[in-house]
Enzyme design. Sequence first.
Site, mmCIF file in Angstrom:
data_model
loop_
_atom_site.group_PDB
_atom_site.id
_atom_site.type_symbol
_atom_site.label_atom_id
_atom_site.label_comp_id
_atom_site.label_asym_id
_atom_site.label_seq_id
_atom_site.Cartn_x
_atom_site.Cartn_y
_atom_site.Cartn_z
ATOM 1 N N VAL A 8 -2.311 6.689 1.669
ATOM 2 C CA VAL A 8 -1.363 6.024 2.538
ATOM 3 C C VAL A 8 -1.681 4.684 3.108
ATOM 4 C CG1 VAL A 8 -0.180 8.439 3.299
ATOM 5 C CG2 VAL A 8 -1.911 7.338 4.629
ATOM 6 N N SER A 9 -0.633 3.865 3.224
ATOM 7 C CA SER A 9 -0.821 2.321 3.594
ATOM 8 C C SER A 9 -1.150 2.286 5.110
ATOM 9 C CB SER A 9 0.344 1.631 3.357
ATOM 10 O OG SER A 9 0.434 1.595 2.218
ATOM 11 N N THR A 10 -0.591 3.280 6.164
ATOM 12 C CA THR A 10 -1.125 2.942 7.520
ATOM 13 C C THR A 10 -1.217 4.454 8.065
ATOM 14 O OG1 THR A 10 1.411 3.466 8.091
ATOM 15 C CG2 THR A 10 0.439 1.139 7.732
ATOM 16 N N GLN A 13 1.604 7.019 8.836
ATOM 17 C CA GLN A 13 1.807 7.982 7.470
ATOM 18 C C GLN A 13 1.028 9.026 7.570
ATOM 19 O OE1 GLN A 13 1.649 4.708 4.692
ATOM 20 N NE2 GLN A 13 3.776 4.483 4.555
#
Length: 188
Positions: A8-10, A13
């Site tokens: 996940v990017s952040t 999330q």
Amino acid sequence: MIVGYARVSTKDQSLDSQKGLLEKAGCEHIYSDVASGTRDDRKGLNEMLKYLRKGDTVITYKNDRMFRSLKNMIDLIDTFNERGVNFKSLSEPEFDTTSANGKFLLQIFASVAEFERNLISERTKMGLANARKRKKHLGRPKGTSNITKEKYHFARHLYDNMNVPIREACTRAGISKSSFYRVEKEIA
């Protein structure tokens, strides 16, 4: 062994849904990252690459969870192929190097990427050849720029006439000491 990779990017999330799908697909070990896909230094991905052995299969929920670009995808798939590792995407079943169709599709992507690299190379060579025909100077200009010479002279004036230490004179003139001495050597 079936190995999963989730990303996940952040931190806002959650990896839970991807991990659940990977477990359901039979993954015995799951590596994960919370990082932008554009980063090269993803710890989980790097650990997974060190762990993989011949005959392993890597599964990811979606290609963009693992690959940051077409070139990166081709490079990683090549790495997998060299090590005898298969690759599958759960949401994109056409990406499956255990099947003939999946291998064929990835070879098409690799061919397109190679074609693109060749086009860029040809255009660059043509542009350089045309510039040479026009007698255009290519590369970095030779010698010191006039602005740098002016800064040198100002620093030299401060040092010689105002008794300002060389380091401070260079700072005031906006020139580094190494550039100051390089210009001095060039002029002398």
